[in-house]
Design a protein around this motif. Structure first.
Motif, PDB file in Angstrom:
ATOM      1  N   LEU A 174       0.826  -1.216   0.000  1.00  0.00           N
ATOM      2  CA  LEU A 174       0.000   0.000   0.000  1.00  0.00           C
ATOM      3  C   LEU A 174       0.856   1.260   0.000  1.00  0.00           C
ATOM      4  CD1 LEU A 174      -2.940  -1.009   2.321  1.00  0.00           C
ATOM      5  CD2 LEU A 174      -2.965  -0.719  -0.129  1.00  0.00           C
ATOM      6  N   GLU A 175       2.103   1.129   0.460  1.00  0.00           N
ATOM      7  CA  GLU A 175       3.038   2.260   0.402  1.00  0.00           C
ATOM      8  C   GLU A 175       3.306   2.666  -1.051  1.00  0.00           C
ATOM      9  OE1 GLU A 175       5.147   3.867   3.032  1.00  0.00           O
ATOM     10  OE2 GLU A 175       3.284   3.279   4.018  1.00  0.00           O
ATOM     11  N   GLY A 176       3.119   1.702  -1.959  1.00  0.00           N
ATOM     12  CA  GLY A 176       3.445   1.939  -3.365  1.00  0.00           C
ATOM     13  C   GLY A 176       2.410   2.771  -4.107  1.00  0.00           C
ATOM     14  N   LEU A 177       1.273   3.029  -3.463  1.00  0.00           N
ATOM     15  CA  LEU A 177       0.256   3.850  -4.122  1.00  0.00           C
ATOM     16  C   LEU A 177       0.653   5.304  -3.967  1.00  0.00           C
ATOM     17  CD1 LEU A 177      -3.052   2.177  -2.945  1.00  0.00           C
ATOM     18  CD2 LEU A 177      -2.017   2.030  -5.173  1.00  0.00           C
TER      19      LEU A 177
ATOM     20  N   VAL B  61      -8.750   3.802  -4.063  1.00  0.00           N
ATOM     21  CA  VAL B  61      -8.191   3.478  -2.742  1.00  0.00           C
ATOM     22  C   VAL B  61      -9.222   2.713  -1.921  1.00  0.00           C
ATOM     23  CG1 VAL B  61      -7.447   4.496  -0.558  1.00  0.00           C
ATOM     24  CG2 VAL B  61      -6.470   5.301  -2.693  1.00  0.00           C
ATOM     25  N   ASN B  62     -10.478   3.177  -1.988  1.00  0.00           N
ATOM     26  CA  ASN B  62     -11.540   2.476  -1.253  1.00  0.00           C
ATOM     27  C   ASN B  62     -11.637   1.022  -1.694  1.00  0.00           C
ATOM     28  OD1 ASN B  62     -12.010   4.978  -0.249  1.00  0.00           O
ATOM     29  ND2 ASN B  62     -14.086   5.190  -1.029  1.00  0.00           N
ATOM     30  N   ALA B  66     -10.478  -2.685   0.245  1.00  0.00           N
ATOM     31  CA  ALA B  66     -11.467  -3.732   0.475  1.00  0.00           C
ATOM     32  C   ALA B  66     -10.951  -5.108   0.043  1.00  0.00           C
ATOM     33  CB  ALA B  66     -12.752  -3.406  -0.284  1.00  0.00           C
ATOM     34  N   GLN B  67      -9.791  -5.121  -0.616  1.00  0.00           N
ATOM     35  CA  GLN B  67      -9.214  -6.403  -1.054  1.00  0.00           C
ATOM     36  C   GLN B  67      -8.563  -7.107   0.149  1.00  0.00           C
ATOM     37  OE1 GLN B  67      -9.633  -7.540  -4.230  1.00  0.00           O
ATOM     38  NE2 GLN B  67     -10.877  -5.704  -4.332  1.00  0.00           N
ATOM     39  N   PRO B  68      -8.392  -8.434   0.030  1.00  0.00           N
ATOM     40  CA  PRO B  68      -7.755  -9.148   1.143  1.00  0.00           C
ATOM     41  C   PRO B  68      -6.362  -8.609   1.447  1.00  0.00           C
ATOM     42  CG  PRO B  68      -8.067 -10.579  -0.765  1.00  0.00           C
ATOM     43  CD  PRO B  68      -8.852  -9.336  -1.018  1.00  0.00           C
ATOM     44  N   VAL B  69      -6.100  -8.367   2.722  1.00  0.00           N
ATOM     45  CA  VAL B  69      -4.853  -7.740   3.141  1.00  0.00           C
ATOM     46  C   VAL B  69      -3.925  -8.781   3.744  1.00  0.00           C
ATOM     47  CG1 VAL B  69      -3.850  -6.081   4.752  1.00  0.00           C
ATOM     48  CG2 VAL B  69      -5.936  -5.513   3.522  1.00  0.00           C
ATOM     49  N   VAL B  70      -2.670  -8.680   3.410  1.00  0.00           N
ATOM     50  CA  VAL B  70      -1.652  -9.549   3.990  1.00  0.00           C
ATOM     51  C   VAL B  70      -0.607  -8.647   4.605  1.00  0.00           C
ATOM     52  CG1 VAL B  70       0.140 -11.231   3.473  1.00  0.00           C
ATOM     53  CG2 VAL B  70      -2.033 -11.363   2.294  1.00  0.00           C
ATOM     54  N   THR B  71      -0.312  -8.859   5.876  1.00  0.00           N
ATOM     55  CA  THR B  71       0.750  -8.048   6.477  1.00  0.00           C
ATOM     56  C   THR B  71       2.063  -8.754   6.250  1.00  0.00           C
ATOM     57  OG1 THR B  71       0.070  -9.055   8.516  1.00  0.00           O
ATOM     58  CG2 THR B  71      -0.495  -6.745   8.206  1.00  0.00           C
ATOM     59  N   GLY B  72       3.130  -7.974   6.126  1.00  0.00           N
ATOM     60  CA  GLY B  72       4.434  -8.413   5.641  1.00  0.00           C
ATOM     61  C   GLY B  72       4.960  -9.718   6.222  1.00  0.00           C
ATOM     62  N   GLY B  73       5.688 -10.433   5.398  1.00  0.00           N
ATOM     63  CA  GLY B  73       6.386 -11.610   5.865  1.00  0.00           C
ATOM     64  C   GLY B  73       5.597 -12.898   5.825  1.00  0.00           C
ATOM     65  N   ARG B  74       4.569 -12.974   5.023  1.00  0.00           N
ATOM     66  CA  ARG B  74       3.838 -14.236   5.003  1.00  0.00           C
ATOM     67  C   ARG B  74       3.736 -14.892   3.637  1.00  0.00           C
ATOM     68  NH1 ARG B  74      -1.629 -14.799   7.960  1.00  0.00           N
ATOM     69  NH2 ARG B  74      -1.897 -12.606   7.549  1.00  0.00           N
ATOM     70  N   THR B  75       3.437 -14.132   2.609  1.00  0.00           N
ATOM     71  CA  THR B  75       3.243 -14.778   1.305  1.00  0.00           C
ATOM     72  C   THR B  75       4.233 -14.276   0.262  1.00  0.00           C
ATOM     73  OG1 THR B  75       1.247 -13.496   1.475  1.00  0.00           O
ATOM     74  CG2 THR B  75       0.997 -15.822   0.964  1.00  0.00           C
ATOM     75  N   GLY B  84       5.468  -4.496   5.678  1.00  0.00           N
ATOM     76  CA  GLY B  84       4.469  -3.547   5.207  1.00  0.00           C
ATOM     77  C   GLY B  84       3.136  -4.222   5.037  1.00  0.00           C
ATOM     78  N   VAL B  85       2.181  -3.470   4.567  1.00  0.00           N
ATOM     79  CA  VAL B  85       0.842  -4.010   4.369  1.00  0.00           C
ATOM     80  C   VAL B  85       0.634  -4.237   2.885  1.00  0.00           C
ATOM     81  CG1 VAL B  85      -1.600  -3.658   4.782  1.00  0.00           C
ATOM     82  CG2 VAL B  85       0.059  -2.735   6.383  1.00  0.00           C
ATOM     83  N   PHE B  86       0.265  -5.454   2.546  1.00  0.00           N
ATOM     84  CA  PHE B  86       0.084  -5.802   1.134  1.00  0.00           C
ATOM     85  C   PHE B  86      -1.372  -6.143   0.872  1.00  0.00           C
ATOM     86  CE2 PHE B  86       4.465  -6.425   1.999  1.00  0.00           C
ATOM     87  CZ  PHE B  86       5.124  -6.127   0.826  1.00  0.00           C
ATOM     88  N   VAL B  87      -1.834  -5.748  -0.296  1.00  0.00           N
ATOM     89  CA  VAL B  87      -3.168  -6.195  -0.698  1.00  0.00           C
ATOM     90  C   VAL B  87      -3.009  -7.141  -1.871  1.00  0.00           C
ATOM     91  CG1 VAL B  87      -4.573  -4.291   0.114  1.00  0.00           C
ATOM     92  CG2 VAL B  87      -3.462  -4.119  -2.091  1.00  0.00           C
ATOM     93  N   LYS B  88      -3.887  -8.120  -1.906  1.00  0.00           N
ATOM     94  CA  LYS B  88      -3.855  -9.094  -2.978  1.00  0.00           C
ATOM     95  C   LYS B  88      -4.634  -8.513  -4.148  1.00  0.00           C
ATOM     96  CE  LYS B  88      -3.655 -14.018  -2.960  1.00  0.00           C
ATOM     97  NZ  LYS B  88      -4.191 -15.244  -2.502  1.00  0.00           N
TER      98      LYS B  88
END
Lengths: 332, 192
Positions: A174-177, B61-62, B66-75, B84-88
């Motif tokens: 999300l930092e990349g947006l 952004v909204n 709303a997409q599934p979120v993955v916090t860093g270090g898992r996938t 960081g926070v990742f969205v799929k």
């Protein structure tokens, strides 16, 4: 066609393998090429546009005697030599001042191409300095019904999306947006497709904004987004267009079988959006079926049964069923 | 809008015609018309376009949040290395042309064709372990306790009727002898 040489060492082999067609393709590379006359405005505009394509860009510094709409073979050659399927060609002549040509190749052959004449141009340097990190993926917004209706504008949309979208990701930080590219055109989209009169076609407004997010006071996690323009700000007029050859386009649009979504068997969705599935159940084993429990059929704990003496001792008794080897309650 | 503090401004956006999302490309296709009145003057045009872009960015952004979120270090991908926070991201909707044709499998060589015709398959080295179905254990194909060794068909028997273990009896003999080092020291230096 360029001849393919068998690689003599590991380095050249790696380079060759990197160029090979792949199932999931590399990020498309871009090339900027100057025409025989290329004004400073066009040069700056090319540099500004390509700034958002970094690091997949190569910039040519010399002038080239190329007229892409007369003969695109030079651009095809450059495309092959540099393994770049996107070419941004800048030229400026008396007849066509400040013109950018977007060229796209498939298999090092021209796929499609169009000309955009710059009407207004405000460079990145004229905006307040805001840095967007290199290699960040942009968000896109295409505004105007004409981008869905007019074939030339569809091509513009496809090309610009292809040009700037960068690496294809499945997970996005999300930092990349960080920024959004907006391409808009006025008009209601009901312009006759091939009137031949290109002057009636609406201008294309190209804008780039940086995102700023603020915590919202409302209960939701979603932040409030505000924008700041970072440039370049260009208004384009669509010029000449080279449409894609239908056969070539068909080839280019092919989705490999491995990437096509797998068909789900026995699962359907009806008109109401409900999921309906067919389930196949194997044959049932009736021998293990649990029927009504009776005290008489109950197994005792220590292994013997009701009427503990062996049955053979009673000479003349009725056994409930003699085909069943289970001991039953005897009757006198 | 500018007189309201930023944090108090709404995060929802109303568009007349609902927009189409293409989150795989991070894109939004808005088929609403631009305001023709606003497009006439330069200042009003910029304000209109900026407002539109802001709305689009907010909508995107909204949707992304709303997409599934993955916090860093898992996938997979970068998520493994960086925090960081990742969205799929879903698959792309708007299909773009490929750069190069779909790869085709290499044509078989003359030998591969011949081998297929003759049914010759490459023998793969499967190691020295083989499953013994009788005992349910993995045993060696050959060597000590190997599978290829049958039980001896004739065995020497001593007076008690027990099998004579040749190896064991030889070992016993060796152990009865004094060590060779001892033999050396006790040996006379020269005999003449």
């Amino acid at each position: 066609m360029m001849r393919t040489v068998k690689p003599r060492n590991a380095r050249s082999k790696r380079a060759q393998v990197a160029r090979e067609p792949k199932l999931i393709e590399n990020t498309k590379k871009a090339l900027t090429v100057r025409g025989s006359t290329c004004s400073l405005t066009v040069q700056n505009a090319m540099a500004d546009l390509v700034a958002y394509k970094q690091p997949d860009v190569k910039k040519f510094q010399k002038k080239n005697q190329i007229h892409p709409f007369e003969d695109a073979s030079s651009l095809e050659f450059f495309s092959q030599k540099n393994d770049a399927s996107l070419v941004l060609f800048g030229s400026s002549s008396k007849k066509r001042p400040d013109t950018l040509t977007f060229f796209r190749s498939f298999n090092y052959q021209i796929l499609d191409m169009f000309e955009l004449r710059m009407l207004t141009y405000k460079a990145i340097s004229e905006f307040k300095k805001n840095a967007v990190n290199v290699g960040m993926k942009p968000m896109f917004s295409f505004v105007g019904p004409i981008f869905d209706s007019h074939p030339h504008y569809k091509m513009v949309k496809s090309m610009l999306l292809d040009f700037f979208r960068g690496e294809q990701l499945t997970m996005l930080d999300l930092e990349g947006l960080q920024y959004i590219i907006q391409v808009s055109a006025a008009g209601d989209g009901n312009i006759s497709v091939y009137s031949g009169d290109t002057s009636s076609l609406p201008d294309i407004n190209f804008r780039v904004y940086q995102l700023k997010t603020y915590k919202s006071k409302t209960q939701t996690k979603v932040p409030r987004v505000e924008l700041e323009e970072i440039g370049p700000r260009i208004d384009f007029k669509l010029g000449r267009v080279h449409e894609a050859d239908p056969d070539l386009l068909k080839q280019a649009m092919r989705v490999p079988k491995q990437l096509q979504p797998k068909e789900k068997k026995n699962v359907e969705t009806d008109i109401m959006g409900d999921k309906i599935a067919t389930i196949h159940v194997g044959t049932q084993d009736l021998r293990t079926l649990q029927t009504r429990k009776m005290k008489g059929l109950k197994k005792r704990r220590n292994g013997d049964f009701e009427g503990s003496e062996p049955m053979q001792e009673f000479g003349d008794i009725d056994i409930v069923s003699d085909d069943d080897d289970k001991p039953r309650k005897k009757r006198r | 809008m500018s007189d309201i503090p930023v944090s108090a401004r709404p995060v929802t956006v109303d568009r007349e015609v609902p927009v189409n999302y293409d989150l795989g490309n991070l894109a939004l296709y808005d088929s609403n018309m631009l305001d023709a009145e606003a497009m006439k003057s330069e200042a009003a045009k910029e304000a209109h376009l900026t407002a539109l872009a802001r709305d689009s960015a907010q909508l995107l952004v909204n949707q992304l949040l709303a997409q599934p979120v993955v916090t860093g270090g898992r996938t997979g991908g970068d998520a493994r290395t960086s925090e960081g926070v990742f969205v799929k991201l879903p698959d792309t909707v708007y299909q773009l042309p490929r750069e190069k044709p779909v790869p085709t499998p290499k044509p078989p060589t003359k030998w591969e064709k011949f081998a297929k015709q003759k049914g010759i398959t490459k023998e793969r080295n499967t190691g020295n372990q083989v499953y013994d179905e009788a005992t349910g254990e993995w045993v060696k194909k050959w060597g000590y306790k190997g599978k290829n060794q049958d039980a001896p068909w004739i065995v020497e028997v001593d007076a008690n009727g027990e099998a004579v273990d040749e190896g064991q009896s030889k070992k016993k003999k060796r152990e009865e002898k004094p060590p060779s080092s001892l033999l050396k020291t006790t040996r006379p230096s020269k005999r003449k």
